[in-house]
Design a protein around this motif. Sequence first.
Motif, mmCIF file in Angstrom:
data_model
loop_
_atom_site.group_PDB
_atom_site.id
_atom_site.type_symbol
_atom_site.label_atom_id
_atom_site.label_comp_id
_atom_site.label_asym_id
_atom_site.label_seq_id
_atom_site.Cartn_x
_atom_site.Cartn_y
_atom_site.Cartn_z
ATOM 1 N N LYS A 25 59.727 6.764 -11.386
ATOM 2 C CA LYS A 25 60.316 7.855 -10.828
ATOM 3 C C LYS A 25 61.275 8.182 -11.726
ATOM 4 O O LYS A 25 61.371 9.595 -11.906
ATOM 5 C CB LYS A 25 60.956 7.548 -9.432
ATOM 6 N N GLU A 29 61.332 12.284 -13.042
ATOM 7 C CA GLU A 29 62.055 13.036 -12.561
ATOM 8 C C GLU A 29 62.433 14.381 -13.051
ATOM 9 O O GLU A 29 62.278 15.392 -12.248
ATOM 10 C CB GLU A 29 63.438 12.301 -12.211
ATOM 11 N N SER A 30 62.608 14.438 -14.079
ATOM 12 C CA SER A 30 62.802 15.813 -14.941
ATOM 13 C C SER A 30 61.695 16.803 -15.112
ATOM 14 O O SER A 30 61.742 18.108 -15.254
ATOM 15 C CB SER A 30 63.288 15.585 -16.120
ATOM 16 N N TYR A 31 60.502 16.166 -14.638
ATOM 17 C CA TYR A 31 59.219 16.918 -14.304
ATOM 18 C C TYR A 31 58.890 17.655 -13.137
ATOM 19 O O TYR A 31 57.877 18.386 -13.094
ATOM 20 C CB TYR A 31 58.101 16.351 -15.260
ATOM 21 N N ASN A 32 59.738 17.229 -12.299
ATOM 22 C CA ASN A 32 59.532 17.685 -10.886
ATOM 23 C C ASN A 32 58.169 17.174 -10.217
ATOM 24 O O ASN A 32 57.506 17.925 -9.731
ATOM 25 C CB ASN A 32 59.595 19.365 -10.721
ATOM 26 N N ILE A 33 57.985 15.804 -10.540
ATOM 27 C CA ILE A 33 56.779 15.370 -9.960
ATOM 28 C C ILE A 33 57.313 13.955 -9.697
ATOM 29 O O ILE A 33 57.868 13.208 -10.216
ATOM 30 C CB ILE A 33 55.651 15.226 -11.116
ATOM 31 N N SER A 72 51.798 20.092 -1.977
ATOM 32 C CA SER A 72 53.178 20.395 -2.894
ATOM 33 C C SER A 72 52.930 20.484 -4.354
ATOM 34 O O SER A 72 53.499 21.507 -5.016
ATOM 35 C CB SER A 72 53.715 18.875 -2.707
ATOM 36 N N LYS A 76 53.856 24.103 -6.681
ATOM 37 C CA LYS A 76 54.441 23.582 -8.002
ATOM 38 C C LYS A 76 53.744 24.455 -9.088
ATOM 39 O O LYS A 76 54.119 24.390 -10.288
ATOM 40 C CB LYS A 76 54.888 22.284 -8.389
#
Length: 144
Positions: A25, A29-33, A72, A76
Amino acid sequence: MRYSFQDYISIKIHKTDLLLTNFIKTKLESYNIAPEQNLILMLLLENDGLTQQQLVIKLNKDKTNIARMAASLEKKGFIRRSESQNDRRSVTLHLTETGKALGDIILPISEEFNEQISNGLSKEELIELERLLTKISQNVQKSQ
């Protein structure tokens, strides 16, 4: 024989799962996934055009969770969903160009993650681990 809390194999597996999930995670996190969304992307990178039902089976998740994650990912811009031409109840998932580009980024992260967590384990140990986890899964399925 009574076990202490720390002796339960299910607790050990659960703690390990939490560690693994939190570790990946942080990497994603920085890849929005989210980690579970990553699993869908990885499966689509391997075989684009899977149906939601195929993902239900491969990930052992219920239809609602897969539909929610797919929605989701679509929002995105990573995938697009389309009704199957053969069966209007069946939804097929395809990577967008953005999703493919993200795949080029997250696949090496996932591979590095796999290498890090299996560091120090021999090929034989990894095979044995897979065998044992499969056996545990089968035991759970038999008792349901």
